[in-house]
Design a protein around this motif. Structure first.
Motif, short mmCIF file in Angstrom:
data_model
loop_
_atom_site.label_atom_id
_atom_site.label_comp_id
_atom_site.label_asym_id
_atom_site.label_seq_id
_atom_site.Cartn_x
_atom_site.Cartn_y
_atom_site.Cartn_z
N LYS A 23 104.65 -10.66 37.05
CA LYS A 23 105.22 -9.90 35.93
C LYS A 23 104.39 -10.14 34.68
CE LYS A 23 109.60 -9.29 33.40
NZ LYS A 23 111.02 -9.75 33.30
N ILE A 24 103.94 -9.06 34.05
CA ILE A 24 103.19 -9.14 32.80
C ILE A 24 103.78 -8.12 31.84
CG2 ILE A 24 100.96 -8.90 31.67
CD1 ILE A 24 99.61 -9.65 34.27
N VAL A 25 104.20 -8.57 30.68
CA VAL A 25 104.71 -7.66 29.65
C VAL A 25 103.79 -7.77 28.44
CG1 VAL A 25 107.09 -7.63 30.43
CG2 VAL A 25 106.34 -9.44 28.90
N THR A 26 103.65 -6.67 27.70
CA THR A 26 102.66 -6.62 26.65
C THR A 26 103.23 -6.11 25.33
OG1 THR A 26 101.96 -4.35 27.17
CG2 THR A 26 100.87 -6.14 28.35
N LYS A 27 102.57 -6.55 24.27
CA LYS A 27 102.73 -6.00 22.93
C LYS A 27 101.35 -5.98 22.32
CE LYS A 27 107.53 -7.07 21.60
NZ LYS A 27 107.93 -5.70 21.28
N GLY A 28 100.74 -4.80 22.27
CA GLY A 28 99.36 -4.71 21.82
C GLY A 28 98.45 -5.46 22.76
N ASN A 29 97.61 -6.34 22.20
CA ASN A 29 96.71 -7.15 23.01
C ASN A 29 97.27 -8.54 23.30
OD1 ASN A 29 94.15 -5.53 23.42
ND2 ASN A 29 94.35 -5.38 21.19
N TRP A 30 98.58 -8.65 23.22
CA TRP A 30 99.29 -9.86 23.60
C TRP A 30 99.91 -9.62 24.98
CZ3 TRP A 30 102.01 -13.18 19.41
CH2 TRP A 30 101.20 -13.26 18.27
N LEU A 45 101.29 -16.97 27.26
CA LEU A 45 100.91 -15.82 26.44
C LEU A 45 99.40 -15.80 26.26
CD1 LEU A 45 101.43 -13.49 24.39
CD2 LEU A 45 101.69 -15.27 22.64
N PHE A 46 98.77 -14.70 26.66
CA PHE A 46 97.34 -14.48 26.42
C PHE A 46 97.20 -13.56 25.22
CE2 PHE A 46 97.05 -16.12 30.59
CZ PHE A 46 95.73 -16.35 30.94
N ILE A 47 96.31 -13.90 24.31
CA ILE A 47 95.97 -13.02 23.18
C ILE A 47 94.50 -12.65 23.36
CG2 ILE A 47 95.77 -12.81 20.68
CD1 ILE A 47 98.03 -14.84 20.43
N LEU A 48 94.23 -11.36 23.51
CA LEU A 48 92.89 -10.90 23.87
C LEU A 48 92.14 -10.24 22.72
CD1 LEU A 48 93.64 -9.44 27.41
CD2 LEU A 48 92.83 -11.72 26.80
N ASP A 49 92.67 -10.33 21.51
CA ASP A 49 91.99 -9.75 20.35
C ASP A 49 92.19 -10.69 19.16
OD1 ASP A 49 91.08 -8.34 18.18
OD2 ASP A 49 92.09 -6.47 18.70
N TYR A 51 91.74 -10.27 16.21
CA TYR A 51 92.16 -9.57 14.98
C TYR A 51 93.54 -8.94 15.12
CZ TYR A 51 87.18 -10.16 14.14
OH TYR A 51 85.92 -10.70 13.99
N ASP A 52 94.18 -9.14 16.25
CA ASP A 52 95.50 -8.55 16.47
C ASP A 52 96.58 -9.50 15.93
OD1 ASP A 52 97.69 -7.17 17.29
OD2 ASP A 52 97.25 -7.25 19.44
N VAL A 53 96.81 -9.42 14.62
CA VAL A 53 97.74 -10.34 13.96
C VAL A 53 98.96 -9.64 13.36
CG1 VAL A 53 95.99 -12.07 13.48
CG2 VAL A 53 96.38 -10.24 11.82
N ALA A 54 99.05 -8.34 13.52
CA ALA A 54 100.18 -7.62 12.93
C ALA A 54 101.50 -8.15 13.50
CB ALA A 54 100.05 -6.12 13.21
N ASP A 55 102.44 -8.43 12.61
CA ASP A 55 103.78 -8.89 13.02
C ASP A 55 103.71 -10.09 13.97
OD1 ASP A 55 104.92 -6.70 11.60
OD2 ASP A 55 104.52 -5.40 13.31
N PHE A 56 102.77 -11.00 13.75
CA PHE A 56 102.57 -12.08 14.72
C PHE A 56 103.77 -13.02 14.81
CE2 PHE A 56 100.87 -14.02 10.87
CZ PHE A 56 101.31 -15.33 10.93
N LYS A 57 104.49 -13.22 13.71
CA LYS A 57 105.66 -14.10 13.78
C LYS A 57 106.76 -13.46 14.63
CE LYS A 57 104.86 -16.48 9.40
NZ LYS A 57 105.40 -16.81 8.06
N GLU A 58 106.95 -12.16 14.45
CA GLU A 58 107.95 -11.46 15.25
C GLU A 58 107.56 -11.45 16.73
OE1 GLU A 58 106.70 -10.45 12.42
OE2 GLU A 58 108.44 -10.27 11.08
N ARG A 59 106.25 -11.33 17.00
CA ARG A 59 105.81 -11.31 18.39
C ARG A 59 105.91 -12.71 19.03
NH1 ARG A 59 100.44 -7.73 19.10
NH2 ARG A 59 99.95 -8.32 16.96
N LEU A 60 105.72 -13.74 18.23
CA LEU A 60 105.96 -15.08 18.76
C LEU A 60 107.45 -15.27 19.08
CD1 LEU A 60 103.64 -17.33 16.56
CD2 LEU A 60 103.43 -16.90 19.01
#
Length: 260
Positions: A23-30, A45-49, A51-60
């Motif tokens: 199972k893999i779920v995504t939000k952007g490059n997370w 959690l893998f982060i593949l970009d 520069y992909d920091v938008a809403d990072f606290k909410e995504r955490l």
């Protein structure tokens, strides 16, 4: 030679493809991997970009809530691609960082592949293009953390993307060591190198690596990479002998006190 972000992104994507979480779920490059807790890379959690920091606290928050709902400990794979803001926030939240692992790489060509590996007439090496029940059973038996998880391990290996070679070394007909190699474009990934306990530190790993690297050349790979525990000194010495250089480091950060 300098390591580029593009090379690390490719390697991290291959990590995902070579040991594929069910199972893999995504939000952007997370990408959030879930595999019932079997291994860190399949449950983090893998982060593949970078520069992909938008809403990072909410995504955490999303990551933590998702893992809680699965009965798992929230875990982040801290590769060089993790943005600094995310890294600082993870530490601020009390995540515990484990000891680092090391990714290594080397070029592949006919001349570069090891040639002077000692041979033993009592040993043979078989190569299979598809996962066999015997190879799977041996992998589980040689790997303590896989005990009782044969069905899940099989599901994850069957999901591997790319041409795959499964090698089995046998002595007088008994399987004593395994290795797995995966081709993804021009890159060869090597993983699941395991040896029967009584045959460890006897040169079997070097012999199997020799077979895997030569297979990589045969299928037109130009470079190879693998990962190893940063504290595994014997393995690091072996890979240095085989021409591998430092690629990058990564570690897992977990929040074990998170309520379930």
């Amino acid at each position: 030679m300098a390591i580029t972000a593009a090379e690390i992104i490719k390697a991290e994507r291959m990590v995902l493809g070579c040991w594929r979480a069910p199972k893999i779920v995504t939000k952007g490059n997370w990408l959030l991997c879930i595999a019932d807790g079997l291994t860190g890379r399949a449950n983090s959690l893998f982060i593949l970009d970078p520069y992909d920091v938008a809403d990072f606290k909410e995504r955490l928050n999303w990551m933590e809530e998702t893992y809680r709902s699965e009965g798992l400990v929230p875990t982040v794979r801290l590769s060089p691609l993790v943005p600094r803001d995310v890294m600082e926030e993870v530490k601020k939240r009390g995540y515990k960082v484990q000891k680092p692992s090391v990714a290594l790489k080397r070029s592949l060509n006919i001349d570069a592949v090891t040639a002077d590996v000692a041979q033993d007439a009592t040993m043979t090496v078989d190569m299979m293009e598809h996962l066999s029940d015997e190879w799977l059973e041996t992998l589980v038996r040689f790997t303590p953390r896989f005990e009782g998880q044969a069905a899940l391990v099989k599901q994850m290996l069957v999901g591997v993307k790319g041409d795959t070679a499964y090698f089995a070394m046998r002595k007088n007909g008994e399987t004593i060591a395994l290795i797995m190699a995966i081709k993804d474009g021009d890159c060869l990934t090597v993983q699941n190198l395991v040896t029967q306990e009584e045959h460890r530190r006897s040169g079997l790993a070097e012999r199997l690596m020799d077979h895997a690297l030569k297979w990589g050349v045969k299928v037109d790979c130009t470079w190879c990479w693998l990962a190893v525990d940063g504290a595994n000194t014997p393995a690091l010495k072996l890979y240095d002998k085989l021409g591998f250089d430092d690629f990058y480091q990564y570690a897992y950060a977990s929040k074990p006190d998170t309520p379930q």
